[in-house]
Structures are given as structure tokens and as C-alpha cells.
Design an enzyme around this catalytic site. Structure first.
Site, PDB file in Angstrom:
ATOM      1  N   GLU B  60      -4.472  -0.126  -4.724  1.00  0.00           N
ATOM      2  CA  GLU B  60      -4.412  -1.654  -4.828  1.00  0.00           C
ATOM      3  C   GLU B  60      -5.696  -2.188  -4.474  1.00  0.00           C
ATOM      4  O   GLU B  60      -6.081  -3.223  -5.014  1.00  0.00           O
ATOM      5  CB  GLU B  60      -3.369  -2.359  -4.218  1.00  0.00           C
ATOM      6  CG  GLU B  60      -1.949  -1.882  -5.010  1.00  0.00           C
ATOM      7  CD  GLU B  60      -1.105  -0.921  -4.626  1.00  0.00           C
ATOM      8  OE1 GLU B  60      -1.454   0.101  -3.576  1.00  0.00           O
ATOM      9  OE2 GLU B  60      -0.201  -0.631  -5.134  1.00  0.00           O
ATOM     10  N   HIS B 129      10.114  -4.197   0.254  1.00  0.00           N
ATOM     11  CA  HIS B 129      10.058  -4.619  -1.189  1.00  0.00           C
ATOM     12  C   HIS B 129      10.815  -5.731  -1.613  1.00  0.00           C
ATOM     13  O   HIS B 129      11.139  -6.136  -2.855  1.00  0.00           O
ATOM     14  CB  HIS B 129      10.928  -3.502  -2.001  1.00  0.00           C
ATOM     15  CG  HIS B 129       9.928  -2.164  -1.849  1.00  0.00           C
ATOM     16  ND1 HIS B 129       9.825  -1.278  -0.663  1.00  0.00           N
ATOM     17  CD2 HIS B 129       9.348  -1.551  -2.735  1.00  0.00           C
ATOM     18  CE1 HIS B 129       8.866  -0.228  -1.102  1.00  0.00           C
ATOM     19  NE2 HIS B 129       8.714  -0.447  -2.396  1.00  0.00           N
TER      20      HIS B 129
END
Lengths: 318, 328
Positions: B60, B129
Site C-alpha cells: 500500500e 478491519h
């Protein structure tokens, strides 16, 4: 090289040196403030490598960026004005020393986050390939940035996708105050491309002619084969990390020794005298002209206005 | 009108824009062959090929920086984060470079880039998450932050985001991907910075975004049917800039406000909404303003704890009735 071309390279290095010395002076006088990272000692790197720039290529570097923009041909007065935070500066006084840009010359900073420019520069290379415009990206970073994880994320993508990226590792020996020996395992900087199959070409960063030759070889490979290459350059910065760094992590004599034995401008001046038969007087004239040019740039910067307060809210959102 | 899922709407927006402008490309983990972890990019690789629909390594920090660099030199990247939780690895490029470059360069260099992916709390995936990042990005000058609720908003906002020359954070929600809404075949333009009134009311304002709109709609139905309270619902859509005039107009009418979000309470979107109300419409308030947020704790895994941590219709109904003086 013709004499005029050879002299022009000398002039470029001297101009960067004199610019930085003038900037240091303005800093101590309070015209420049905050962080101001000087490039003194490293001039040959950008002057040598910039010989390979074409108008489609793009360039990005760290906050030590004055020399890079000057080598791209931007007038010193616009750079000096930016260092002084003036509206006439190349970023209208909003960026300062660390955030110089020039869209016309495809110069994208001036990034103040150590290592960030490596991922961004990889994106510039990606764009050249995507647009098939024949350009390549030149991404400059230091020995400090070389230990950031994103550098290797970038190497991986550049090698995987065969991006036309030239990575220039300017090893100036110190990541702020931490020497490369203390930060980097077994002097491994020259092998950092190996796991990705990226070739590393090494060059003495204080020898202009060697840099020109090695960077030409590197640039040709990137351009012709559309693949990344690392140029590992052994250089040295004379001044502190920034103007506010007293340099307590190295001895004065270490700096003096390099200045006396390896100075890139003196070295190249000797070549000009020996191989081109140029007189010391000619070189001195170039020095004097550069001093005068930076004097004019400084006056322009000091005489310019600060940005108006309404500029605070502009250039934020489109 | 035909019903379309939010997932399909996002896909269609990308496909239509990519057909129109060859400088747009999609980059992210598993967006190509696998068609996205949530199947948002279905069929895009087949139509646009590997040069424009690019499977990135799980990297990322690197690929976000790459996208930002590409945007500086004139391309228009769409960066998909598998979830916005993973964008934390990349947030430096978003905040320090994408958001600030236009300003730092004195208007010289632009970063036309969209960062999109699911944000907020799905179910049963625990703390790393499950998080709403709206207030994180809304804090940053130089970014646009939008969160669609319906398919129509998803489609037209994303098209506007892709065409915009500023970096745009486009917050989707996993639980909305499969929801279907009627979608008009064509609308002229969807502004990136305007809230909309989902339902008009006179007694209390519910200001929210993304999946919060769903809670607000259910709440308003219960309040009307069972308690005789008329709730007005504002779908904020844009979290930066925030459409304060719509909020103020509503509070002038209702005199009461509850903000609803999945983010944490401290320095959240709700904090901002209530600040706006207190600064600009304090005199119109008939009751203390209230926030319904996630609990001030990481989101837990156990279903009972997870439910206790999240905004629910029951919590909002209860708070609304309190503000209206029906219960204490």
C-alpha cells in the site's frame, strides 16, 4: 567536450555553490528561516546527471532540492525568493526551501518526507511508460531514505513492471546525524537492487566527469530497455543536515579533509586548467560572476513582498 | 427506474469514465483477474486490459505513492484499497503529498486522484478491519471526502470524483455493496460538496452519512409511526467540505439534532456537526445536541459486544425521544 560546454558545467557547479553560500548568509541574517538544507559539496551530482535530462523526463528529490531546480535552469532569484517566503518565489512563498516545484520542467519537488519521493518518482516512471512518451524519471534520495521500506516496495514494482526509473542514491554519509556505518548493515547500500535484479552502477560523487560518464550509461539503459537502474553515488555534504544542525557528530577535520582533497569544483577546475589549458583567471571570473548573480538574486528576494493574507486560503481545493 | 446495486453503480462509473478518458487507470490489490475482493471491478480487466486495470503487489505504501506520482504528471489514477484500514500504511502519501502539493507548489502541481474502497464496520471482522476513517481524512485541508449511500450517489459522485482535479477520498461500505436502489439513467452533475435531505421533518434532525442513512431512515419511520415525532434526515454525502448551510437550515426548523456515525466519538464527524450547530445556530436549539457513534473502544469480535459498540436504531430512537422530552 568543447571548451564552452566544459566551462558551462563548471559555471553550473559554481552557481549552485554560491547560491547555497548566499542562502546560508541570508539564513543567519534571518531572511530565511525554518529548515534550510544545503547541497554544498554535492554539486557535481546534479550537474553531471542533469546532462542526461530531456524535456520529457521528470525529476523528483528530497527537501535538499535547491541545486536540482537550479540545474534544471530555473533562475536563482525565483528559488531564493521562495527560500525567503516571498510571493515571487517559485511556489509563491507557500512551500519554502523544502518544497520547490516546476511543472514546466517536470520537477515534482521538493518532498519533505524522507523516502516518499521514491514511491512518487516510481509513479512518474509509471506515467512515462503509460503514456509511451519516451521519458524517464530521475528519483534522487539519500542514504537515510535508503532504509525506508517504501524504497523496496518501489524497486519491486519498478522491476516487476519494467518502469523507466533511474534511482539516484546520493550517499552523503550522514542521515541527519547518523552515519551510514551506524544505520546500514555491512555497508549494503550498493547491493540493495540485487534482490530485484536491478543493476547498480557506482560513481564517485566528487568527480564530475565520472558522474557524467556513469549516469549516461545508466540513463541509456533505463531509456533503451525501459527498466530501473540504481546509480549509487559516493558524495559528501559539507554543511549540517540543515542550517540548524551544529554538526557535532563528525569532526571539523573530517569535513576539511574532504574539502581539501575531494572538492568537486576544485577537482574539475584542475581538469579545466590541465586538459583545456584554461587559466585560473577565467575560473575566478566565473566565480565572481556567480557571486554577483546570487547577490542580485538575494536582493530580488529580500525586496519582494510576502504573500498577501488572502493567499492563505487559495490553492487548497479545486 | 431500474434498480442497481451500489457495487454495480461504482463499477459502471469507473467503466464509463475509463471509456471517456484514457488517462484514467485502476490500481489496487486483486482488482484485475480477481475482479476485486468485493467484486467491484467485475469485467474491467476484460474491457480495458492489463495496462489500465492493474493488480498491485500488497504494498500500500508503495503503490499509493506511485499513484500520487502518476497523478502529478497528468494521469488520473483510481487507487482501490481493499479496505480503508489498509490505507493506514499509505496515509503519508495521501496527507503529506496528495493533499498538500497544490498548496505547497503555489498552484503549480495538481494531484487528480481518487482513493476508494470499503470503509467503516462490516460484521464479525474485529478491530483491525472495522473502523470508520471519515473524520481522519475530513480533518485534512486539500482533500475532498465523500461517502455515498445510494447507488445513484455512488455512481454520480464517483464520476464527479474522477473528473475532479483534487484528491478525493471515496468512502464505500461493505454492507451497502449488494443493496439495490433505483438509479436514474442520466443526471447532469452530482456536486461533490452538497448534502441532501433524504426525508423532511419538523421535530428533530438526524445528520449522518453512508450506512448511517439506513439507520436514520428506519429510525424516522419508527419515530413517526410509534411516537409521533417527525424526523428530518440529512445525508451529508460530503465530509470535507461539510455542507454546513444544509445543517443550519434544518436545525432552524427542528431545533434538535442527533449525529450518527460509525466512527469514534472523540474528534469525530459528530463533534464537527455539533460544533457547527453550536457556533452558528445555538439560539435555535431546543435541546442538547447528541451524538450516536461507535463506543469509545476498538470494535470487538463477539457479536453481542460488537452490537453494543455500534450505532443501532434502538439507540437512536431512544435518544431522539429523550431530546423531544418523551422520556428521560
Amino acid at each position: 567536450m568543447r571548451t564552452e560546454e566544459a566551462l558551462d558545467l563548471y559555471r553550473k557547479m559554481v552557481e549552485i555553490r554560491m547560491f547555497e553560500e548566499k542562502a546560508a548568509e541570508l539564513y543567519t541574517q534571518g531572511h530565511i528561516f525554518g529548515f534550510c538544507h544545503l547541497y554544498t559539496g554535492q554539486e557535481a551530482v546534479i550537474v553531471g546527471i542533469s546532462q542526461n535530462f530531456t524535456s520529457t523526463d521528470s525529476v523528483i528529490t528530497s527537501y535538499r532540492d535547491h541545486g536540482h531546480l537550479l540545474a534544471l535552469g530555473v533562475e536563482p532569484r525565483y528559488v531564493m525568493a521562495e527560500l525567503c517566503g516571498k510571493i515571487t518565489g517559485c511556489s509563491k512563498g507557500k512551500g519554502g526551501s523544502m518544497h520547490l516545484y516546476n511543472r514546466l520542467r517536470n520537477f515534482y519537488g521538493g518532498n519533505g518526507i524522507v523516502g516518499a519521493q521514491v514511491s512518487i518518482g516510481t509513479g512518474l516512471a509509471f506515467a512515462h511508460k503509460y503514456k509511451s512518451d519516451g521519458g524517464i524519471s530521475f528519483t534522487f534520495f539519500g542514504d537515510g531514505a535508503a532504509n525506508q521500506g517504501q524504497v523496496y516496495e518501489s524497486f519491486n514494482m519498478a522491476a516487476l513492471w519494467k518502469l523507466p526509473a533511474l534511482y539516484i542514491l546520493e550517499n552523503n554519509r550522514y542521515a541527519l546525524a547518523t552515519s551510514a556505518e551506524r544505520s546500514t548493515v555491512r555497508n549494503s547500500l550498493k547491493k540493495r537492487g540485487d534482490p530485484f535484479g536491478i543493476r547498480t552502477i557506482c560513481s564517485d560523487g566528487m568527480n564530475l566527469l565520472e558522474i557524467i560518464q556513469k549516469s549516461r550509461e545508466a540513463t541509456n539503459q533505463v531509456r533503451e530497455r525501459s527498466e530501473p537502474v540504481i546509480l549509487n553515488i559516493d558524495t559528501y555534504r559539507y554543511k549540517g543536515h540543515s542550517m540548524s544542525d551544529p554538526g557535532t557528530y563528525r569532526t571539523r577535520s573530517e569535513v576539511e579533509t574532504v574539502r581539501k582533497s575531494r572538492d568537486p569544483i576544485d577537482n574539475y577546475g584542475n581538469v579545466l586548467q590541465k586538459d583545456y589549458g584554461l587559466s585560473m583567471k577565467i575560473l575566478e571570473t566565473i566565480n565572481d560572476d556567480a557571486v554577483e548573480k546570487m547577490e542580485i538574486a538575494a536582493k530580488f528576494a529580500i525586496d519582494s513582498q510576502f504573500p498577501k493574507e488572502e493567499n492563505l486560503r487559495s490553492d487548497i481545493l479545486i | 427506474m431500474i434498480k442497481t446495486s451500489v457495487r454495480q453503480a461504482i463499477r459502471d462509473a469507473m467503466a464509463e469514465e475509463m471509456r471517456r478518458d484514457s488517462s484514467i487507470f485502476l490500481l489496487g490489490e486483486d482488482v484485475g483477474r480477481f475482479e476485486g475482493a468485493y467484486k467491484v471491478s467485475r469485467g474491467l480487466l476484460r474491457e480495458f486490459g492489463e495496462s489500465r486495470v492493474i493488480d498491485s503487489p500488497i504494498t500500500e505504501h508503495g503503490f499509493t505513492g506511485l499513484g500520487v506520482g502518476a497523478s502529478m504528471s497528468g494521469l488520473r489514477p483510481i487507487i482501490e484499497f481493499m479496505t480503508f484500514n489498509f490505507a493506514m500504511q499509505a496515509i503519508d502519501h495521501i496527507v503529506n503529498t496528495a493533499a498538500k502539493t497544490l498548496f505547497m507548489s503555489g498552484g503549480n502541481v495538481r494531484c487528480p486522484i481518487v482513493f476508494r474502497g470499503p470503509n467503516g464496520v462490516p460484521r464479525g471482522v474485529a478491530a483491525q478491519h472495522s473502523q470508520c476513517f471519515a473524520s481522519w481524512y475530513a480533518h485534512v485541508p486539500g482533500l475532498r471526502v465523500v461517502a455515498p449511500y445510494t447507488s445513484s450517489e455512488a455512481k454520480w459522485l464517483l464520476k464527479a470524483a474522477i473528473r475532479n482535479d483534487s484528491p478525493v477520498i471515496f468512502l464505500e461500505h461493505e454492507l451497502l455493496y449488494s443493496k439495490e436502489f433505483p438509479i436514474p439513467p442520466k443526471i447532469e452533475v452530482m456536486p461533490l460538496d452538497q448534502a441532501c435531505i433524504v426525508r423532511e421533518g419538523t421535530d428533530i434532525t438526524l445528520a449522518t452519512f453512508s450506512i448511517g442513512v439506513e439507520h436514520a431512515v428506519k429510525t424516522a419511520e419508527i419515530l413517526q409511526a410509534e411516537h409521533g415525532i417527525s424526523a428530518e434526515i440529512i445525508n451529508l454525502i460530503s465530509l470535507r467540505p461539510i455542507d454546513s448551510s444544509t445543517i443550519i437550515k434544518s436545525i432552524q426548523k427542528t431545533g434538535r439534532i442527533i449525529s450518527i456515525e460509525e466512527g469514534w466519538p472523540v474528534c469525530g464527524i459528530g463533534s464537527e456537526i455539533i460544533s457547527i450547530v453550536c457556533e452558528k445556530a445555538f439560539g435555535y436549539l431546543d435541546a442538547d445536541p447528541a451524538r450516536i457513534c461507535s463506543a469509545d473502544a476498538p470494535i470487538p469480535y463477539a457479536p453481542n459486544l460488537e452490537k453494543a459498540a455500534l450505532p443501532t436504531v434502538e439507540k437512536i430512537v431512544r435518544t431522539a425521544r429523550k431530546l423531544c422530552g418523551q422520556i428521560r
